[in-house]
Scaffold this motif. Structure first.
Motif, PDB file in Angstrom:
ATOM      1  N   LEU A  85       0.811  -1.213   0.000  1.00 44.04           N
ATOM      2  CA  LEU A  85       0.000   0.000   0.000  1.00 44.04           C
ATOM      3  C   LEU A  85       0.847   1.267   0.000  1.00 44.04           C
ATOM      4  CD1 LEU A  85      -2.536  -1.233   2.682  1.00 44.04           C
ATOM      5  CD2 LEU A  85      -3.169  -0.576   0.344  1.00 44.04           C
ATOM      6  N   TYR A  91       1.238  -1.239  -7.345  1.00 45.81           N
ATOM      7  CA  TYR A  91      -0.184  -1.432  -7.645  1.00 45.81           C
ATOM      8  C   TYR A  91      -0.709  -0.681  -8.868  1.00 45.81           C
ATOM      9  CZ  TYR A  91      -0.773   2.776  -4.653  1.00 45.81           C
ATOM     10  OH  TYR A  91      -0.693   4.015  -4.076  1.00 45.81           O
ATOM     11  N   ARG A 117      -0.683  -2.093   5.898  1.00 47.18           N
ATOM     12  CA  ARG A 117      -1.716  -1.172   6.331  1.00 47.18           C
ATOM     13  C   ARG A 117      -1.228  -0.300   7.491  1.00 47.18           C
ATOM     14  NH1 ARG A 117      -4.184   1.751   8.599  1.00 47.18           N
ATOM     15  NH2 ARG A 117      -6.350   2.037   9.034  1.00 47.18           N
ATOM     16  N   ILE A 125      -5.480   5.161   2.761  1.00 49.99           N
ATOM     17  CA  ILE A 125      -5.963   3.886   2.219  1.00 49.99           C
ATOM     18  C   ILE A 125      -7.217   4.118   1.377  1.00 49.99           C
ATOM     19  CG2 ILE A 125      -6.980   1.650   2.841  1.00 49.99           C
ATOM     20  CD1 ILE A 125      -4.939   1.642   5.201  1.00 49.99           C
ATOM     21  N   PHE A 126      -8.093   4.992   1.824  1.00 50.30           N
ATOM     22  CA  PHE A 126      -9.297   5.331   1.062  1.00 50.30           C
ATOM     23  C   PHE A 126      -8.916   5.871  -0.316  1.00 50.30           C
ATOM     24  CE2 PHE A 126     -12.615   8.369  -0.184  1.00 50.30           C
ATOM     25  CZ  PHE A 126     -13.723   7.541  -0.181  1.00 50.30           C
ATOM     26  N   ARG A 129      -7.541   3.059  -2.596  1.00 49.90           N
ATOM     27  CA  ARG A 129      -8.634   2.217  -3.125  1.00 49.90           C
ATOM     28  C   ARG A 129      -9.242   2.837  -4.389  1.00 49.90           C
ATOM     29  NH1 ARG A 129     -10.979  -2.021  -0.480  1.00 49.90           N
ATOM     30  NH2 ARG A 129     -10.477  -2.375   1.688  1.00 49.90           N
ATOM     31  N   LYS A 130      -9.253   4.162  -4.477  1.00 48.15           N
ATOM     32  CA  LYS A 130      -9.801   4.844  -5.651  1.00 48.15           C
ATOM     33  C   LYS A 130      -8.856   4.730  -6.854  1.00 48.15           C
ATOM     34  CE  LYS A 130     -10.921   8.860  -3.554  1.00 48.15           C
ATOM     35  NZ  LYS A 130     -11.502  10.208  -3.404  1.00 48.15           N
ATOM     36  N   THR A 135     -10.520  -4.545  -7.725  1.00 49.35           N
ATOM     37  CA  THR A 135     -11.098  -4.597  -6.379  1.00 49.35           C
ATOM     38  C   THR A 135     -10.103  -5.244  -5.414  1.00 49.35           C
ATOM     39  OG1 THR A 135     -13.303  -4.783  -7.301  1.00 49.35           O
ATOM     40  CG2 THR A 135     -13.035  -5.458  -5.007  1.00 49.35           C
ATOM     41  N   ILE A 136      -9.870  -4.592  -4.309  1.00 53.97           N
ATOM     42  CA  ILE A 136      -8.980  -5.129  -3.279  1.00 53.97           C
ATOM     43  C   ILE A 136      -9.821  -5.985  -2.338  1.00 53.97           C
ATOM     44  CG2 ILE A 136      -7.384  -4.571  -1.408  1.00 53.97           C
ATOM     45  CD1 ILE A 136      -7.016  -1.799  -2.793  1.00 53.97           C
ATOM     46  N   ILE A 139      -7.230  -5.624   3.051  1.00 56.66           N
ATOM     47  CA  ILE A 139      -6.157  -4.708   3.449  1.00 56.66           C
ATOM     48  C   ILE A 139      -5.560  -5.333   4.699  1.00 56.66           C
ATOM     49  CG2 ILE A 139      -5.593  -2.400   4.287  1.00 56.66           C
ATOM     50  CD1 ILE A 139      -6.541  -2.275   1.425  1.00 56.66           C
TER      51      ILE A 139
END
Length: 161
Positions: A85, A91, A117, A125-126, A129-130, A135-136, A139
């Motif tokens: 992350l 990613y 995380r 993290i939010f 995700r965008k 799709t993860i 976490i």
């Protein structure tokens, strides 16, 4: 008892070995030791009224120029792709990586796990995700033992399909 070969795949340094170590031994180490080739660990899991012996293939991390040997994928029942992350380069091309893994393995689904995380805030993290193009599923934090069991339980369930 059923034996299932499952794969952990992802770039170098994303925490694949730490996740396996946390799941199998309930241990965590800050020391980074790069996996060379593949490291195989086993753990028996009870799921869906079945005893499943997971043979977890922790595949050495790669960079984009390197390819995981096709032989590692043979006979695998499920796969987990792990990314860091805190490192965008692990990613950004996730959709292409996942397609490649599906093609090599013949698997229809690959579980996606964002690890480390503990290094980020909920807001960071939010935002990630965008950005992530797939799709993860989980976490996780191997260090804090967050969602590790859940990720491996999903991997085990996938292996039974």
């Amino acid at each position: 008892m059923i034996a299932k070969k499952v794969l952990l795949i992802g770039s170098f340094g994303v925490g694949k070995t730490s996740l396996v170590r946390r799941f199998v031994l309930n241990e965590f180490s800050e020391n980074y030791i790069s996996t060379i080739g593949v490291r195989i660990s086993t753990k028996t899991v009870a799921i869906e009224d079945e005893e499943v012996k997971l043979m977890i293939w922790d595949v050495a991390g790669t960079s984009e120029e390197e390819n995981v040997p096709k032989a590692y994928f043979l006979g695998s029942s499920a796969a987990m792709y792990v990314f860091d992350l805190s490192r965008e380069e692990t990613y950004l091309n996730l959709d292409k990586e996942i397609e490649s893994i599906k093609n090599l393995s013949g698997l229809d689904e690959v579980i996606i796990v964002g690890n480390k995380r503990d290094l980020l805030s909920d807001d960071e993290i939010f935002e990630i995700r965008k950005i992530v193009p797939v799709t993860i599923d989980f976490i996780t934090s191997a260090k804090e033992n967050a969602n590790v069991e859940g990720a491996f339980n999903l991997l085990t369930q996938q292996s039974l399909k």
